[in-house]
Write a protein that holds these residues in place. Sequence first.
Motif, PDB file in Angstrom:
ATOM      1  N   GLY A 150       0.787  -1.224   0.000  1.00 10.34           N
ATOM      2  CA  GLY A 150       0.000   0.000   0.000  1.00 10.34           C
ATOM      3  C   GLY A 150       0.817   1.271   0.000  1.00 10.34           C
ATOM      4  N   LEU A 151       2.096   1.182  -0.352  1.00  6.94           N
ATOM      5  CA  LEU A 151       2.934   2.374  -0.397  1.00  6.94           C
ATOM      6  C   LEU A 151       2.338   3.367  -1.392  1.00  6.94           C
ATOM      7  CD1 LEU A 151       5.663   3.060   1.019  1.00  6.94           C
ATOM      8  CD2 LEU A 151       6.773   2.479  -1.142  1.00  6.94           C
ATOM      9  N   PRO A 152       2.223   4.633  -1.045  1.00  6.77           N
ATOM     10  CA  PRO A 152       1.593   5.606  -1.952  1.00  6.77           C
ATOM     11  C   PRO A 152       2.293   5.678  -3.306  1.00  6.77           C
ATOM     12  CG  PRO A 152       1.824   6.525   0.253  1.00  6.77           C
ATOM     13  CD  PRO A 152       2.573   5.229   0.259  1.00  6.77           C
ATOM     14  N   ASP A 153       1.507   5.941  -4.336  1.00  9.35           N
ATOM     15  CA  ASP A 153       2.050   6.059  -5.690  1.00  9.35           C
ATOM     16  C   ASP A 153       3.140   7.127  -5.734  1.00  9.35           C
ATOM     17  OD1 ASP A 153       0.269   4.160  -6.525  1.00  9.35           O
ATOM     18  OD2 ASP A 153      -1.145   5.576  -7.431  1.00  9.35           O
ATOM     19  N   GLY A 154       4.203   6.828  -6.464  1.00  4.72           N
ATOM     20  CA  GLY A 154       5.271   7.796  -6.670  1.00  4.72           C
ATOM     21  C   GLY A 154       6.373   7.750  -5.639  1.00  4.72           C
ATOM     22  N   VAL A 155       6.132   7.104  -4.495  1.00  7.16           N
ATOM     23  CA  VAL A 155       7.151   7.110  -3.444  1.00  7.16           C
ATOM     24  C   VAL A 155       8.351   6.250  -3.844  1.00  7.16           C
ATOM     25  CG1 VAL A 155       7.643   6.501  -1.042  1.00  7.16           C
ATOM     26  CG2 VAL A 155       5.506   7.647  -1.631  1.00  7.16           C
ATOM     27  N   VAL A 156       8.101   5.103  -4.481  1.00  2.00           N
ATOM     28  CA  VAL A 156       9.186   4.295  -5.042  1.00  2.00           C
ATOM     29  C   VAL A 156       8.790   3.879  -6.452  1.00  2.00           C
ATOM     30  CG1 VAL A 156      10.584   2.206  -4.886  1.00  2.00           C
ATOM     31  CG2 VAL A 156       9.913   3.394  -2.795  1.00  2.00           C
ATOM     32  N   SER A 157       9.646   4.182  -7.419  1.00  2.00           N
ATOM     33  CA  SER A 157       9.441   3.744  -8.797  1.00  2.00           C
ATOM     34  C   SER A 157      10.595   2.844  -9.203  1.00  2.00           C
ATOM     35  CB  SER A 157       9.373   4.945  -9.748  1.00  2.00           C
ATOM     36  OG  SER A 157       8.230   5.732  -9.488  1.00  2.00           O
ATOM     37  N   VAL A 158      10.275   1.745  -9.896  1.00  2.00           N
ATOM     38  CA  VAL A 158      11.282   0.803 -10.371  1.00  2.00           C
ATOM     39  C   VAL A 158      11.312   0.880 -11.893  1.00  2.00           C
ATOM     40  CG1 VAL A 158      12.081  -1.585 -10.363  1.00  2.00           C
ATOM     41  CG2 VAL A 158      10.787  -0.697  -8.407  1.00  2.00           C
ATOM     42  N   LEU A 159      12.472   1.233 -12.448  1.00  2.00           N
ATOM     43  CA  LEU A 159      12.588   1.481 -13.880  1.00  2.00           C
ATOM     44  C   LEU A 159      13.674   0.594 -14.495  1.00  2.00           C
ATOM     45  CD1 LEU A 159      12.469   5.391 -13.889  1.00  2.00           C
ATOM     46  CD2 LEU A 159      10.573   3.806 -14.203  1.00  2.00           C
ATOM     47  N   PRO A 160      13.327  -0.600 -14.980  1.00  2.99           N
ATOM     48  CA  PRO A 160      14.328  -1.408 -15.679  1.00  2.99           C
ATOM     49  C   PRO A 160      14.695  -0.768 -17.005  1.00  2.99           C
ATOM     50  CG  PRO A 160      12.161  -2.414 -15.858  1.00  2.99           C
ATOM     51  CD  PRO A 160      12.003  -1.245 -14.936  1.00  2.99           C
ATOM     52  N   GLY A 161      15.929  -0.927 -17.399  1.00  2.00           N
ATOM     53  CA  GLY A 161      16.362  -0.335 -18.661  1.00  2.00           C
ATOM     54  C   GLY A 161      17.856  -0.404 -18.822  1.00  2.00           C
ATOM     55  N   GLY A 162      18.356   0.340 -19.782  1.00  2.00           N
ATOM     56  CA  GLY A 162      19.771   0.313 -20.107  1.00  2.00           C
ATOM     57  C   GLY A 162      20.504   1.548 -19.637  1.00  2.00           C
ATOM     58  N   GLU A 163      21.597   1.822 -20.322  1.00  2.00           N
ATOM     59  CA  GLU A 163      22.475   2.921 -19.949  1.00  2.00           C
ATOM     60  C   GLU A 163      21.750   4.259 -19.922  1.00  2.00           C
ATOM     61  OE1 GLU A 163      26.588   4.984 -21.693  1.00  2.00           O
ATOM     62  OE2 GLU A 163      25.778   3.148 -22.564  1.00  2.00           O
ATOM     63  N   ASP A 164      20.835   4.459 -20.876  1.00  2.00           N
ATOM     64  CA  ASP A 164      20.150   5.746 -20.956  1.00  2.00           C
ATOM     65  C   ASP A 164      19.310   6.023 -19.715  1.00  2.00           C
ATOM     66  OD1 ASP A 164      18.554   3.571 -21.761  1.00  2.00           O
ATOM     67  OD2 ASP A 164      17.151   4.876 -22.830  1.00  2.00           O
ATOM     68  N   VAL A 165      18.743   4.975 -19.118  1.00  2.00           N
ATOM     69  CA  VAL A 165      17.926   5.156 -17.923  1.00  2.00           C
ATOM     70  C   VAL A 165      18.798   5.559 -16.734  1.00  2.00           C
ATOM     71  CG1 VAL A 165      16.431   3.975 -16.258  1.00  2.00           C
ATOM     72  CG2 VAL A 165      16.117   3.610 -18.711  1.00  2.00           C
ATOM     73  N   GLY A 166      19.933   4.884 -16.570  1.00  3.12           N
ATOM     74  CA  GLY A 166      20.828   5.233 -15.471  1.00  3.12           C
ATOM     75  C   GLY A 166      21.330   6.655 -15.568  1.00  3.12           C
ATOM     76  N   ILE A 167      21.723   7.062 -16.765  1.00  5.07           N
ATOM     77  CA  ILE A 167      22.229   8.421 -16.952  1.00  5.07           C
ATOM     78  C   ILE A 167      21.124   9.442 -16.707  1.00  5.07           C
ATOM     79  CG2 ILE A 167      23.111  10.028 -18.688  1.00  5.07           C
ATOM     80  CD1 ILE A 167      24.683   7.685 -19.870  1.00  5.07           C
TER      81      ILE A 167
END
Length: 364
Positions: free
Chosen positions: A166-183
């Motif tokens: 039940g953690l509120p939306d936006g408090v933790v987002s998980v974004l899998p991806g490549g180099e562009d996401v990390g940068i």
Amino acid sequence: MSALVNHVPRCDARDVDRAVRAAHAAQPAWAATPAAGRAAFLRRIGELFAERGEELAQTITDEVAKTITDAREEVFEHAAPAYRHAAAELLDASPAPLGAAPLPGDAVPLRRRGVIGMLTSHSFPAGIPSIAIAHALAAGEAVVWKPSRHAPASGLLVGELFAEAGLPDGVVSVLPGGEDVGIAIAEHRATATLVLDGAPAAGEPCWPAGLGRELERLARSRPRVVLLDADLDAAADCAARECFHSAGQARTSVQPIFVHERVHDAFAAKLRERAAALRIGAPGDARTQLGPLRDAATRACVIDDVDDAWTRGATVDQYGSDDALFYPATVLTGVTPDMRVVRSRTPGPIAALARLDSLDRLRA
């Protein structure tokens, strides 16, 4: 043999911008949630880790080839307790009620930073992120997290547990991806703090400009020293555990080992015995002590580094399977500073031994 484990979405810089904006919007309300309320969320997350821990451990094993025994240890002994510990620390650190006299030794109220960007490696895909996220949530922060490109499903499953709690939306987002996401996470103007686990050498090329070379320097080999008066059995046990744990792919793996020349041969013999005794097998088998490497690229890197050491004069002793993605437990002796196994960390089950005649030589 490699097999398809899962399908996961691949995020991009636009997703990062949306997630950081959502975190920035959600963070003030989360920070304003009373400490008891945040602690309740943290305890519930810890309970869910325990309830679904076997599923998470199996996902880690499937993705990064960590043995199921090691994956369970990571989940049940490190990840799940992190949320309970953070909840307890939060309540201990909360300011006294308004008007109450401070007691000697009272904790300083937590200083909030805002949105935290987090980039993590595959070595401990649930344990290390959980420790960081749990304490960020306790402090009232919001987190935008890019899990390792080698463990995206593990990261998304952790995200499911946050949502289920039940953690509120936006408090933790998980974004899998490549180099562009990390940068994009690292360089976003609304990212107040950056948490990094791993380095370019770990196959995680997602660092902002200017950080890569320094992180690579900091992440290089983690040497150990065996002195003349060492308990050689204890030292060999420790070396075997650190060199061969997770098939040598964890960031905690050790290379090289400097051994006093008068005990070098005896220590090397004991370490070879331990390497030869490792049980080789599938990572999902609870009896397995040494499983396969993560992927073909990692195996090729290990082969190249060991070949480099052999070409430059090292002696190579190997124990176990050399089929498919497996690489045998390897003890290198006669290692010298010009070899890659000394200059950088080889991501495989390698124990590289170098003779040491004095600590003065090591300091040099």
